[in-house]
Design an enzyme around this catalytic site. Structure first.
Site, PDB file in Angstrom:
ATOM      1  N   LYS A 224       0.823  -1.206   0.000  1.00  0.00           N
ATOM      2  CA  LYS A 224       0.000   0.000   0.000  1.00  0.00           C
ATOM      3  C   LYS A 224       0.858   1.257   0.000  1.00  0.00           C
ATOM      4  O   LYS A 224       2.057   1.232   0.266  1.00  0.00           O
ATOM      5  CB  LYS A 224      -0.990  -0.040   1.158  1.00  0.00           C
ATOM      6  N   ARG A 264      -3.155 -10.016   5.071  1.00  0.00           N
ATOM      7  CA  ARG A 264      -3.566 -10.170   3.669  1.00  0.00           C
ATOM      8  C   ARG A 264      -2.430  -9.636   2.799  1.00  0.00           C
ATOM      9  O   ARG A 264      -2.085  -8.459   2.887  1.00  0.00           O
ATOM     10  CB  ARG A 264      -4.856  -9.388   3.414  1.00  0.00           C
TER      11      ARG A 264
END
Length: 301
Positions: A224, A264
């Site tokens: 991210k 994740r």
């Protein structure tokens, strides 16, 4: 120490689980288009399990900042065959969707977890579907759809506000019939969280506070933008997403040590290694043979 949780239909390894990502989309932020073909997506899901994934998260709609929504029919066309085939192979499959219609079809196809980044806010039918199906449910902190979510990233105390908003959503889902034992909480790294204001780092620093909500916690920070920004160069250019996997593994190790139920991730093998290191660190190597009967990093399932 985080409490131990067992969730319906999901493996219990005695350590932080690794959720591998299969984006069946043309436009996801880090790997859009790589697995858009269903056959390639299925092959990739099998590969993630070979690399050590405990479960595989299949999504058919990009939630990157600025992304526009696809129709329910298109989302379902993308994910249903992938979920069905992976589940038929005995893999624990999660479906990444905000739509109850898609979740219902995926559960019928064998999914054992619904990963809803909207926390039930995008579709009022989601609570009913989760309650009636009995499957595990990831409830993420969410303030709006991708096209405008960053404009909603305004906080006085990001940690407390995210905790309070997760508590409110959890109570709403329980009031609608969802069993508390089905729920996993996700602080929503990158969703209405600004990297330049360190929102994501504050949430990670205080990850242990989320255990006060009494439910397992999923950490989804892989590749991210807050990692890209941290690792940027002297010219102010962010590091490319796909070059942030080592940083992701560092986040995984620290999250596992802080009691995360699962992480994740896109690149499974280093993160599968990381959760095992964290587990051995925590118990002084008391369970060194855990997982040795499972193939990790070799061909075959």
């Amino acid at each position: 120490m985080a409490p131990k949780h067992t969730l319906p239909g999901l493996p219990d390894r005695g350590r932080c689980l690794v959720m591998g990502v299969v984006n069946v989309t043309p436009d996801s932020f880090s790997d859009g288009g790589s697995w858009f073909d269903p056959e390639r997506a299925i092959e990739h899901g099998l590969h993630l399990v070979e690399e050590g994934a405990d479960l595989v998260d299949v999504g058919g709609e990009s939630t990157r900042p600025g992304a526009q929504r696809v129709s329910a029919a298109e989302e379902l066309r993308r994910v249903e065959p992938v979920v069905r085939e992976l589940a038929a192979r005995g893999i624990a499959v999660s479906v990444d969707t905000m739509r109850a219609e898609v979740a219902a079809s995926a559960v019928e196809a064998g999914a054992v977890l619904v990963n809803d980044v909207s926390g039930g806010l995008a579709d009022p039918e989601m609570a009913r579907l989760v309650a009636s199906s009995g499957v595990a449910y990831v409830l993420m902190h969410w303030r709006g759809h991708s096209h405008d979510m960053q404009s909603r990233a305004v906080y006085t105390d990001v940690v407390q506000e995210v905790i309070d908003e997760l508590r409110d959503r959890m109570e709403a889902m329980i009031s609608a019939g969802v069993d508390p034992g089905q729920i996993v909480l996700d602080p929503g790294l990158g969703f209405s969280k600004r990297p330049e204001q360190a929102h994501n780092w504050a949430l990670l620093q205080h990850l242990d506070r989320f255990h006060e909500l009494g439910r397992p916690v999923l950490v989804a920070g892989s590749r991210k933008r807050f990692l890209s920004r941290l690792l940027g160069d002297a010219k102010g250019e962010d590091r490319p997403f796909v070059e942030c996997d080592a940083a992701t593994a560092a986040v995984t190790t620290l999250s596992a040590d802080r009691g995360a139920w699962a992480v994740r991730v896109h690149d499974v093998r280093p993160n599968a290694d990381a959760v095992r290191v964290a587990a051995a660190w925590a118990d002084g190597g008391a369970a060194l043979d855990e997982g040795r009967d499972r193939t990790v990093g070799r061909s075959g399932l």
